[in-house]
Design a protein around this motif. Structure first.
Motif, PDB file in Angstrom:
ATOM      1  N   GLN A   4      70.487  60.615  36.799  1.00  0.00           N
ATOM      2  CA  GLN A   4      69.839  60.776  35.464  1.00  0.00           C
ATOM      3  C   GLN A   4      70.271  59.902  34.456  1.00  0.00           C
ATOM      4  O   GLN A   4      71.678  59.499  34.614  1.00  0.00           O
ATOM      5  N   LYS A   5      69.722  59.579  33.265  1.00  0.00           N
ATOM      6  CA  LYS A   5      70.144  58.911  32.154  1.00  0.00           C
ATOM      7  C   LYS A   5      69.942  59.612  30.761  1.00  0.00           C
ATOM      8  O   LYS A   5      68.932  60.354  30.747  1.00  0.00           O
ATOM      9  N   ILE A   6      70.938  59.148  29.993  1.00  0.00           N
ATOM     10  CA  ILE A   6      70.889  59.826  28.724  1.00  0.00           C
ATOM     11  C   ILE A   6      71.558  58.891  27.580  1.00  0.00           C
ATOM     12  O   ILE A   6      72.216  58.213  28.254  1.00  0.00           O
ATOM     13  N   THR A   7      71.229  58.830  26.517  1.00  0.00           N
ATOM     14  CA  THR A   7      71.660  58.049  25.637  1.00  0.00           C
ATOM     15  C   THR A   7      72.019  58.761  24.331  1.00  0.00           C
ATOM     16  O   THR A   7      71.385  59.560  23.699  1.00  0.00           O
ATOM     17  N   PHE A   8      73.477  58.651  23.870  1.00  0.00           N
ATOM     18  CA  PHE A   8      73.768  59.221  22.846  1.00  0.00           C
ATOM     19  C   PHE A   8      74.417  58.180  21.887  1.00  0.00           C
ATOM     20  O   PHE A   8      75.229  57.281  22.147  1.00  0.00           O
ATOM     21  N   GLY A   9      74.216  58.765  20.549  1.00  0.00           N
ATOM     22  CA  GLY A   9      74.860  58.166  19.350  1.00  0.00           C
ATOM     23  C   GLY A   9      75.715  59.196  18.659  1.00  0.00           C
ATOM     24  O   GLY A   9      75.299  60.062  18.209  1.00  0.00           O
ATOM     25  N   ASN A  10      76.975  58.988  18.837  1.00  0.00           N
ATOM     26  CA  ASN A  10      77.980  59.707  18.149  1.00  0.00           C
ATOM     27  C   ASN A  10      79.129  59.144  17.774  1.00  0.00           C
ATOM     28  O   ASN A  10      80.481  59.474  17.985  1.00  0.00           O
ATOM     29  N   GLY A  11      78.928  58.082  16.584  1.00  0.00           N
ATOM     30  CA  GLY A  11      79.723  57.374  16.151  1.00  0.00           C
ATOM     31  C   GLY A  11      80.375  56.050  17.040  1.00  0.00           C
ATOM     32  O   GLY A  11      79.094  55.336  17.535  1.00  0.00           O
ATOM     33  N   CYS A  12      81.421  55.370  16.651  1.00  0.00           N
ATOM     34  CA  CYS A  12      81.810  54.172  17.283  1.00  0.00           C
ATOM     35  C   CYS A  12      81.644  54.341  18.801  1.00  0.00           C
ATOM     36  O   CYS A  12      82.317  55.163  19.231  1.00  0.00           O
ATOM     37  N   PHE A  13      81.025  53.183  19.397  1.00  0.00           N
ATOM     38  CA  PHE A  13      80.675  53.298  21.035  1.00  0.00           C
ATOM     39  C   PHE A  13      82.173  53.268  21.562  1.00  0.00           C
ATOM     40  O   PHE A  13      82.235  53.735  22.813  1.00  0.00           O
ATOM     41  N   LYS A  77      81.061  68.379  20.859  1.00  0.00           N
ATOM     42  CA  LYS A  77      82.431  68.773  20.626  1.00  0.00           C
ATOM     43  C   LYS A  77      83.355  67.627  20.589  1.00  0.00           C
ATOM     44  O   LYS A  77      84.653  67.731  20.154  1.00  0.00           O
ATOM     45  N   THR A  78      82.677  66.562  20.690  1.00  0.00           N
ATOM     46  CA  THR A  78      83.937  65.180  20.441  1.00  0.00           C
ATOM     47  C   THR A  78      83.439  64.501  19.454  1.00  0.00           C
ATOM     48  O   THR A  78      83.824  63.282  19.217  1.00  0.00           O
ATOM     49  N   HIS A  79      82.609  64.916  18.529  1.00  0.00           N
ATOM     50  CA  HIS A  79      82.400  64.280  17.341  1.00  0.00           C
ATOM     51  C   HIS A  79      81.628  65.374  16.260  1.00  0.00           C
ATOM     52  O   HIS A  79      81.727  66.394  16.624  1.00  0.00           O
ATOM     53  N   ASN A  80      81.606  64.830  15.039  1.00  0.00           N
ATOM     54  CA  ASN A  80      81.032  65.754  13.831  1.00  0.00           C
ATOM     55  C   ASN A  80      79.605  65.547  13.868  1.00  0.00           C
ATOM     56  O   ASN A  80      79.002  64.768  13.344  1.00  0.00           O
ATOM     57  N   PRO A  81      78.807  66.534  14.442  1.00  0.00           N
ATOM     58  CA  PRO A  81      77.246  66.626  14.263  1.00  0.00           C
ATOM     59  C   PRO A  81      76.564  66.918  12.998  1.00  0.00           C
ATOM     60  O   PRO A  81      75.581  66.957  12.650  1.00  0.00           O
ATOM     61  N   THR A  82      77.570  67.326  12.190  1.00  0.00           N
ATOM     62  CA  THR A  82      77.127  67.796  10.657  1.00  0.00           C
ATOM     63  C   THR A  82      77.415  66.811   9.814  1.00  0.00           C
ATOM     64  O   THR A  82      76.844  66.817   8.618  1.00  0.00           O
ATOM     65  N   MET A  83      77.792  65.539   9.987  1.00  0.00           N
ATOM     66  CA  MET A  83      78.021  64.299   9.100  1.00  0.00           C
ATOM     67  C   MET A  83      76.823  63.385   9.420  1.00  0.00           C
ATOM     68  O   MET A  83      76.677  62.944  10.315  1.00  0.00           O
ATOM     69  N   GLN A  94      74.646  53.322  11.338  1.00  0.00           N
ATOM     70  CA  GLN A  94      74.908  52.864  12.681  1.00  0.00           C
ATOM     71  C   GLN A  94      75.861  54.054  13.450  1.00  0.00           C
ATOM     72  O   GLN A  94      75.986  53.859  14.710  1.00  0.00           O
ATOM     73  N   TYR A  95      76.626  54.744  12.565  1.00  0.00           N
ATOM     74  CA  TYR A  95      77.405  55.850  13.172  1.00  0.00           C
ATOM     75  C   TYR A  95      76.676  57.058  13.172  1.00  0.00           C
ATOM     76  O   TYR A  95      77.448  58.068  13.260  1.00  0.00           O
ATOM     77  N   ARG A  96      75.347  57.102  12.875  1.00  0.00           N
ATOM     78  CA  ARG A  96      74.462  58.432  12.924  1.00  0.00           C
ATOM     79  C   ARG A  96      74.704  59.248  14.368  1.00  0.00           C
ATOM     80  O   ARG A  96      74.735  58.743  15.207  1.00  0.00           O
ATOM     81  N   SER A  97      74.574  60.698  14.274  1.00  0.00           N
ATOM     82  CA  SER A  97      74.837  61.469  15.314  1.00  0.00           C
ATOM     83  C   SER A  97      73.215  61.485  15.862  1.00  0.00           C
ATOM     84  O   SER A  97      72.382  61.923  15.194  1.00  0.00           O
ATOM     85  N   LYS A 164      91.551  61.085  19.912  1.00  0.00           N
ATOM     86  CA  LYS A 164      90.210  61.931  20.288  1.00  0.00           C
ATOM     87  C   LYS A 164      90.135  62.241  22.065  1.00  0.00           C
ATOM     88  O   LYS A 164      89.786  63.296  22.512  1.00  0.00           O
ATOM     89  N   LEU A 165      90.695  61.136  22.686  1.00  0.00           N
ATOM     90  CA  LEU A 165      90.847  61.459  24.135  1.00  0.00           C
ATOM     91  C   LEU A 165      91.868  62.667  24.512  1.00  0.00           C
ATOM     92  O   LEU A 165      91.412  63.410  25.521  1.00  0.00           O
ATOM     93  N   ASN A 166      92.864  62.522  23.629  1.00  0.00           N
ATOM     94  CA  ASN A 166      93.973  63.860  23.893  1.00  0.00           C
ATOM     95  C   ASN A 166      93.131  65.173  23.687  1.00  0.00           C
ATOM     96  O   ASN A 166      93.271  66.113  24.572  1.00  0.00           O
ATOM     97  N   LYS A 167      92.396  65.289  22.657  1.00  0.00           N
ATOM     98  CA  LYS A 167      91.670  66.518  22.285  1.00  0.00           C
ATOM     99  C   LYS A 167      90.632  66.903  23.387  1.00  0.00           C
ATOM    100  O   LYS A 167      90.457  67.907  23.768  1.00  0.00           O
ATOM    101  N   PHE A 168      90.011  65.752  23.828  1.00  0.00           N
ATOM    102  CA  PHE A 168      89.073  65.825  24.899  1.00  0.00           C
ATOM    103  C   PHE A 168      89.552  66.421  26.324  1.00  0.00           C
ATOM    104  O   PHE A 168      89.049  67.313  26.768  1.00  0.00           O
ATOM    105  N   VAL A 169      90.687  65.799  26.660  1.00  0.00           N
ATOM    106  CA  VAL A 169      91.275  66.237  27.909  1.00  0.00           C
ATOM    107  C   VAL A 169      91.752  67.649  27.894  1.00  0.00           C
ATOM    108  O   VAL A 169      91.514  68.409  28.838  1.00  0.00           O
ATOM    109  N   LYS A 170      92.312  68.079  26.614  1.00  0.00           N
ATOM    110  CA  LYS A 170      92.948  69.400  26.574  1.00  0.00           C
ATOM    111  C   LYS A 170      91.790  70.353  26.521  1.00  0.00           C
ATOM    112  O   LYS A 170      91.638  71.302  27.144  1.00  0.00           O
ATOM    113  N   GLU A 171      90.588  70.199  25.720  1.00  0.00           N
ATOM    114  CA  GLU A 171      89.440  70.956  26.091  1.00  0.00           C
ATOM    115  C   GLU A 171      88.557  71.101  27.114  1.00  0.00           C
ATOM    116  O   GLU A 171      88.001  72.078  27.687  1.00  0.00           O
TER     117      GLU A 171
END
Length: 181
Positions: A4-13, A77-83, A94-97, A164-171
């Motif tokens: 499957q494919k999906i495309t996400f915009g969640n800040g800097c690629f 959980k790996t970006h702020n979707p409220t900004m 260009q950095y929109r969620s 960000k990777l450290n937080k992601f790996v922990k969760e």
């Protein structure tokens, strides 16, 4: 395999590519641009915010290994979707969620996830993530692909992506490819 494919915009690629590359079931991640009005935009055109594009990652995954809902949880959980139009120090449309869905089922699941996270009050502010159909994807230049893995010692990678990777790996330890732990 159930590709499957999906495309996400969640800040800097560069940040989001590094995160999604670590997930079990993710086959490929490509950095690029979507959601704009200028054909074949360049990185510099994207940076000025006038093309309407978001920096995105195109994710190809095996749905038999990782579900779309699991990808959505990682996304939220790996970006702020409220900004609105901002992630950390990166500011602009260009950095929109954004979730650029490829199927109606993905749209429905994304909307259901937003409702669930809202109902559970996971975030203090309202989720502003755009959920829109996938249009044209423009792949970023080669030096933007696999950026973190190719440049781990660059200051942006060390001071922005690595935490960000450290937080992601922990969760999400149970979702990480074993060879990357």
């Amino acid at each position: 395999m159930n590709i499957q494919k999906i495309t996400f915009g969640n800040g800097c690629f560069w940040c989001t590519e590094a995160i999604f590359q670590h997930l079990k079931g993710v086959i490929s991640v490509a950095s690029g641009y979507a959601g704009g009005h200028t054909p074949n935009p360049t990185y510099m055109e994207i940076c000025n915010g006038k093309t309407g594009h978001a920096e995105v990652i195109a994710v190809e995954y095996d749905a038999d290994i990782i579900s779309f809902d699991e990808l959505l949880l990682v996304f939220f959980k790996t970006h702020n979707p409220t900004m609105l139009n901002r992630q950390g120090n990166d500011v602009g449309t260009q950095y929109r969620s954004a979730i650029f869905y490829h199927t109606d089922e993905q749209k429905q699941q994304a909307e259901a996830m937003v409702k669930k996270l809202t109902d559970e009050r996971v975030f203090e502010k309202p989720i502003v993530t755009e959920i829109t159909p996938m249009g044209e994807f423009y792949k970023a230049d080669d030096h933007h692909q696999n950026y973190y893995n190719d440049n781990p010692m660059k200051p942006y990678c060390a001071f922005v992506i690595q935490p960000k990777l450290n937080k992601f790996v922990k969760e999400f330890t149970d979702k990480i490819k074993p060879e990357l732990l």
